[in-house]
Scaffold this motif. Structure first.
Motif, PDB file in Angstrom:
ATOM      1  N   PRO A   1       0.761  -1.148  -0.020  1.00  0.00           N
ATOM      2  CA  PRO A   1      -0.153   0.003  -0.007  1.00  0.00           C
ATOM      3  C   PRO A   1       0.787   1.282   0.157  1.00  0.00           C
ATOM      4  O   PRO A   1       2.072   1.140   0.324  1.00  0.00           O
ATOM      5  CB  PRO A   1      -0.588  -0.110   1.466  1.00  0.00           C
ATOM      6  CG  PRO A   1       0.047  -0.793   2.130  1.00  0.00           C
ATOM      7  CD  PRO A   1       0.829  -1.987   1.242  1.00  0.00           C
ATOM      8  N   GLU A   2       0.316   2.289  -0.571  1.00  0.00           N
ATOM      9  CA  GLU A   2       0.661   3.640  -0.175  1.00  0.00           C
ATOM     10  C   GLU A   2       0.583   4.065   1.376  1.00  0.00           C
ATOM     11  O   GLU A   2      -0.448   3.661   1.699  1.00  0.00           O
ATOM     12  CB  GLU A   2       0.167   4.518  -1.215  1.00  0.00           C
ATOM     13  CG  GLU A   2       0.542   6.250  -1.102  1.00  0.00           C
ATOM     14  CD  GLU A   2      -0.156   7.104  -1.766  1.00  0.00           C
ATOM     15  OE1 GLU A   2       0.119   8.279  -1.471  1.00  0.00           O
ATOM     16  OE2 GLU A   2      -1.218   6.639  -2.666  1.00  0.00           O
ATOM     17  N   TRP A   3       1.490   4.637   1.973  1.00  0.00           N
ATOM     18  CA  TRP A   3       1.339   5.145   3.233  1.00  0.00           C
ATOM     19  C   TRP A   3       1.104   6.533   3.511  1.00  0.00           C
ATOM     20  O   TRP A   3       1.558   7.649   2.657  1.00  0.00           O
ATOM     21  CB  TRP A   3       2.516   4.700   4.070  1.00  0.00           C
ATOM     22  CG  TRP A   3       2.634   3.270   4.244  1.00  0.00           C
ATOM     23  CD1 TRP A   3       2.768   2.290   3.572  1.00  0.00           C
ATOM     24  CD2 TRP A   3       2.381   2.707   5.479  1.00  0.00           C
ATOM     25  NE1 TRP A   3       2.737   0.940   4.130  1.00  0.00           N
ATOM     26  CE2 TRP A   3       2.297   1.194   5.385  1.00  0.00           C
ATOM     27  CE3 TRP A   3       1.892   3.161   7.055  1.00  0.00           C
ATOM     28  CZ2 TRP A   3       2.160   0.399   6.401  1.00  0.00           C
ATOM     29  CZ3 TRP A   3       1.827   2.393   7.909  1.00  0.00           C
ATOM     30  CH2 TRP A   3       2.007   0.751   7.736  1.00  0.00           C
ATOM     31  N   LEU A   4      -0.063   6.855   4.478  1.00  0.00           N
ATOM     32  CA  LEU A   4      -0.098   8.377   4.838  1.00  0.00           C
ATOM     33  C   LEU A   4       1.380   8.571   5.493  1.00  0.00           C
ATOM     34  O   LEU A   4       1.527   7.850   6.590  1.00  0.00           O
ATOM     35  CB  LEU A   4      -1.230   8.563   5.750  1.00  0.00           C
ATOM     36  CG  LEU A   4      -1.493   9.580   6.543  1.00  0.00           C
ATOM     37  CD1 LEU A   4      -1.801  10.726   5.322  1.00  0.00           C
ATOM     38  CD2 LEU A   4      -2.489   9.817   7.479  1.00  0.00           C
ATOM     39  N   GLN A   5       1.830   9.873   5.267  1.00  0.00           N
ATOM     40  CA  GLN A   5       3.063  10.002   6.127  1.00  0.00           C
ATOM     41  C   GLN A   5       3.141  11.456   6.368  1.00  0.00           C
ATOM     42  O   GLN A   5       3.631  12.395   5.543  1.00  0.00           O
ATOM     43  CB  GLN A   5       4.518   9.494   4.922  1.00  0.00           C
ATOM     44  CG  GLN A   5       4.567   8.200   4.758  1.00  0.00           C
ATOM     45  CD  GLN A   5       5.718   7.585   5.073  1.00  0.00           C
ATOM     46  OE1 GLN A   5       6.870   8.159   5.408  1.00  0.00           O
ATOM     47  NE2 GLN A   5       5.701   6.038   5.134  1.00  0.00           N
ATOM     48  N   LEU A   6       2.493  11.976   7.292  1.00  0.00           N
ATOM     49  CA  LEU A   6       2.751  13.346   8.029  1.00  0.00           C
ATOM     50  C   LEU A   6       3.552  13.424   9.112  1.00  0.00           C
ATOM     51  O   LEU A   6       3.916  12.267   9.650  1.00  0.00           O
ATOM     52  CB  LEU A   6       1.094  13.701   8.174  1.00  0.00           C
ATOM     53  CG  LEU A   6       0.030  13.542   6.976  1.00  0.00           C
ATOM     54  CD1 LEU A   6      -1.107  13.681   7.543  1.00  0.00           C
ATOM     55  CD2 LEU A   6       0.545  14.263   6.002  1.00  0.00           C
ATOM     56  N   LEU A   7       3.818  14.363   9.740  1.00  0.00           N
ATOM     57  CA  LEU A   7       4.601  14.352  10.968  1.00  0.00           C
ATOM     58  C   LEU A   7       4.243  13.775  12.125  1.00  0.00           C
ATOM     59  O   LEU A   7       4.891  12.868  12.745  1.00  0.00           O
ATOM     60  CB  LEU A   7       4.650  15.897  11.267  1.00  0.00           C
ATOM     61  CG  LEU A   7       5.806  16.026  12.683  1.00  0.00           C
ATOM     62  CD1 LEU A   7       7.047  15.804  12.296  1.00  0.00           C
ATOM     63  CD2 LEU A   7       5.429  17.561  13.103  1.00  0.00           C
ATOM     64  N   SER A   8       2.770  13.729  12.259  1.00  0.00           N
ATOM     65  CA  SER A   8       2.227  13.091  13.498  1.00  0.00           C
ATOM     66  C   SER A   8       1.259  11.695  13.211  1.00  0.00           C
ATOM     67  O   SER A   8       0.959  11.108  13.743  1.00  0.00           O
ATOM     68  CB  SER A   8       1.465  14.029  14.169  1.00  0.00           C
ATOM     69  OG  SER A   8       2.253  14.971  15.131  1.00  0.00           O
ATOM     70  N   PHE A   9       1.235  11.509  11.765  1.00  0.00           N
ATOM     71  CA  PHE A   9       0.190  10.663  11.443  1.00  0.00           C
ATOM     72  C   PHE A   9       0.717   9.549  10.220  1.00  0.00           C
ATOM     73  O   PHE A   9       1.191  10.148   9.269  1.00  0.00           O
ATOM     74  CB  PHE A   9      -1.080  11.149  11.072  1.00  0.00           C
ATOM     75  CG  PHE A   9      -1.656  12.127  12.019  1.00  0.00           C
ATOM     76  CD1 PHE A   9      -2.316  11.776  13.050  1.00  0.00           C
ATOM     77  CD2 PHE A   9      -1.639  13.602  12.015  1.00  0.00           C
ATOM     78  CE1 PHE A   9      -2.750  12.645  14.008  1.00  0.00           C
ATOM     79  CE2 PHE A   9      -1.985  14.457  12.505  1.00  0.00           C
ATOM     80  CZ  PHE A   9      -2.506  14.107  13.822  1.00  0.00           C
ATOM     81  N   ARG A  10       0.621   8.164  10.810  1.00  0.00           N
ATOM     82  CA  ARG A  10       1.212   7.438   9.668  1.00  0.00           C
ATOM     83  C   ARG A  10       0.397   6.212   9.611  1.00  0.00           C
ATOM     84  O   ARG A  10      -0.060   5.570  10.688  1.00  0.00           O
ATOM     85  CB  ARG A  10       2.679   6.753   9.871  1.00  0.00           C
ATOM     86  CG  ARG A  10       3.641   8.203   9.761  1.00  0.00           C
ATOM     87  CD  ARG A  10       5.023   7.561   9.758  1.00  0.00           C
ATOM     88  NE  ARG A  10       5.812   8.815   9.898  1.00  0.00           N
ATOM     89  CZ  ARG A  10       7.191   8.601  10.115  1.00  0.00           C
ATOM     90  NH1 ARG A  10       7.943   7.429  10.560  1.00  0.00           N
ATOM     91  NH2 ARG A  10       7.996   9.944  10.436  1.00  0.00           N
ATOM     92  N   ALA A  11      -0.208   5.697   8.347  1.00  0.00           N
ATOM     93  CA  ALA A  11      -0.869   4.536   8.237  1.00  0.00           C
ATOM     94  C   ALA A  11      -0.978   3.968   7.044  1.00  0.00           C
ATOM     95  O   ALA A  11      -0.944   4.909   5.949  1.00  0.00           O
ATOM     96  CB  ALA A  11      -2.234   4.834   8.991  1.00  0.00           C
ATOM     97  N   PRO A  12      -1.362   2.831   6.507  1.00  0.00           N
ATOM     98  CA  PRO A  12      -1.633   2.592   5.244  1.00  0.00           C
ATOM     99  C   PRO A  12      -2.893   3.115   4.630  1.00  0.00           C
ATOM    100  O   PRO A  12      -3.942   3.079   5.402  1.00  0.00           O
ATOM    101  CB  PRO A  12      -1.687   0.760   5.354  1.00  0.00           C
ATOM    102  CG  PRO A  12      -2.248   0.680   7.008  1.00  0.00           C
ATOM    103  CD  PRO A  12      -1.544   1.800   7.486  1.00  0.00           C
ATOM    104  N   ARG A  13      -2.601   3.514   3.483  1.00  0.00           N
ATOM    105  CA  ARG A  13      -3.909   4.253   2.762  1.00  0.00           C
ATOM    106  C   ARG A  13      -4.872   2.940   2.046  1.00  0.00           C
ATOM    107  O   ARG A  13      -6.060   3.653   1.749  1.00  0.00           O
ATOM    108  CB  ARG A  13      -3.467   5.120   1.699  1.00  0.00           C
ATOM    109  CG  ARG A  13      -2.954   6.319   2.183  1.00  0.00           C
ATOM    110  CD  ARG A  13      -2.794   7.381   1.100  1.00  0.00           C
ATOM    111  NE  ARG A  13      -1.760   8.316   1.288  1.00  0.00           N
ATOM    112  CZ  ARG A  13      -2.558   9.538   1.697  1.00  0.00           C
ATOM    113  NH1 ARG A  13      -3.525   9.781   1.957  1.00  0.00           N
ATOM    114  NH2 ARG A  13      -1.434  10.656   2.292  1.00  0.00           N
ATOM    115  N   SER A  14      -4.299   1.808   2.109  1.00  0.00           N
ATOM    116  CA  SER A  14      -5.080   0.882   1.581  1.00  0.00           C
ATOM    117  C   SER A  14      -4.964  -0.573   2.144  1.00  0.00           C
ATOM    118  O   SER A  14      -3.833  -0.629   2.733  1.00  0.00           O
ATOM    119  CB  SER A  14      -5.383   0.680   0.021  1.00  0.00           C
ATOM    120  OG  SER A  14      -3.821   0.312  -0.399  1.00  0.00           O
TER     121      SER A  14
END
Length: 353
Positions: free
Chosen positions: A335-348
């Motif tokens: 999956p593509e990942w959400l990659q923000l300073l405070s938040f990370r998670a798989p987008r799918s």
């Protein structure tokens, strides 16, 4: 090393200067910082990580956008009263009463090939609106506003991308103002009755309506993907207590809320490292296997009010999906990942049956 993508394994010191900020990773240090709101101020908790450009700032001014100190960014005496008011919507009894609704929503969403899109994406938002007594909310619009706001305030965004996002940020804030003046929903009635101003109510609700469901979407996405990687665990998730224990382990070692921020009010020493006054701290909330507990929901006076709800939603979702789809498997795609300073998670989380 990139501040937006670094991992604990890449850090070489428990207090490390990275990208203009001090990354604090030792459990005892992080806990001590969160426990002391006088020395470590919460003022920057909601400040945009990437400075807002002039054009985007003008749009925010036109929308009369503001995030006054209310909850996460509030170190003043007003915090306790506002927190008490919001906490009345998240009592253990109210949260427990949501379990049948959560299970029903999960059952309605079984069968999709992407568990983020079909299940984790909107379920937490629907549950949160129920709990806050907010009816007639367009969930797709709320999700667009809230996911865009996360990127705007916590992302490594260009000036061009800020301009693409800023209208949604302003529209969300204006929607909150209008609902407050119309006393449209239990939460807004409670705020108005308590004498909280329209500006403070909009600022409070702006973050509450984002954090109260986006982070749970991220938790569900992370937990579902990790659970499906362990076939033996997937088969046991229906047993009493297994889903709950697994959720705690995910929160401890792979929390989607990976960091939080504080400002030093004076010179301090953390793990033998001297940090100057006015320094911005990035606190690593995910733990190591040896850490005694986790700090995924923070600690102290700003401990997450929705912690019980997030835990319940994650456990009920995992247990229900595993019970009704025992043969479910990851399809092998990355999956593509959400990659923000405070938040990370798989987008799918794409699956096969």
């Amino acid at each position: 090393m990139d501040l937006f993508t670094f991992t604990r394994a890449e850090l070489t010191s428990p207090v490390q200067f990275l990208g203009g900020r001090w990354v604090v990773s030792a459990y005892d240090d992080v806990r001590a910082v969160l426990a002391d709101p006088v020395t470590y101020l919460p003022d920057n908790a909601l400040t945009a990580v990437t400075p807002v450009g002039t054009a985007a700032l003008r749009s925010l001014v036109r929308a009369r956008f503001s995030l006054p100190p209310t909850l996460a960014n509030n170190g003043s005496d007003s915090h306790a009263q506002l927190r008490h008011l919001v906490a009345s919507f998240f009592t253990p009894a109210r949260v427990a009463a949501a379990e049948p609704r959560i299970r029903s929503l999960v059952l309605e969403r079984l069968g999709g090939t992407d568990l983020v899109r079909s299940l984790a994406w909107d379920l937490p938002a629907i549950v949160l609106m129920d709990l806050l007594g907010l009816e007639n909310v367009d969930i797709p619009t709320l999700k667009r506003w809230s996911s865009g706001s996360l990127e705007f305030f916590w992302g490594d965004v260009s000036r061009e991308r800020q301009l693409e996002l800023v209208d949604d940020v302003g529209d969300f804030h204006q929607w909150l103002i209008k609902r407050y003046h119309a006393r449209d929903g239990e939460l807004f009635c409670a705020l108005a009755d308590a004498g909280v101003s329209a500006e403070d109510s909009a600022g409070l609700c702006y973050f509450l309506l984002i954090a109260g469901q986006e982070t749970t979407t991220q938790l569900l996405s992370t937990a579902l993907r990790r659970a499906l990687q362990d076939r033996a665990l997937w088969a046991r998730l229906g047993s009493p207590g297994v889903a709950e224990a697994f959720v705690e382990d995910v929160l401890r070692t792979e929390t989607p809320v990976v960091t939080w921020r504080r400002l030093t009010a004076r010179d301090v020493v953390l793990s033998g490292v001297r940090v100057p006054a006015g320094a911005e701290l990035v606190l690593l909330l995910s733990g190591k296997e040896t850490d005694p507990r986790h700090l995924a929901f923070g600690y102290g006076r700003h401990f997450c009010l929705g912690a019980g709800l997030a835990r319940l939603e994650a456990a009920v979702t995992l247990r229900t999906v595993a019970e009704h789809e025992p043969s479910l498997r990851l399809d092998g795609s990355q999956p593509e990942w959400l990659q923000l300073l405070s938040f990370r998670a798989p987008r799918s989380v794409t699956v096969a049956r």
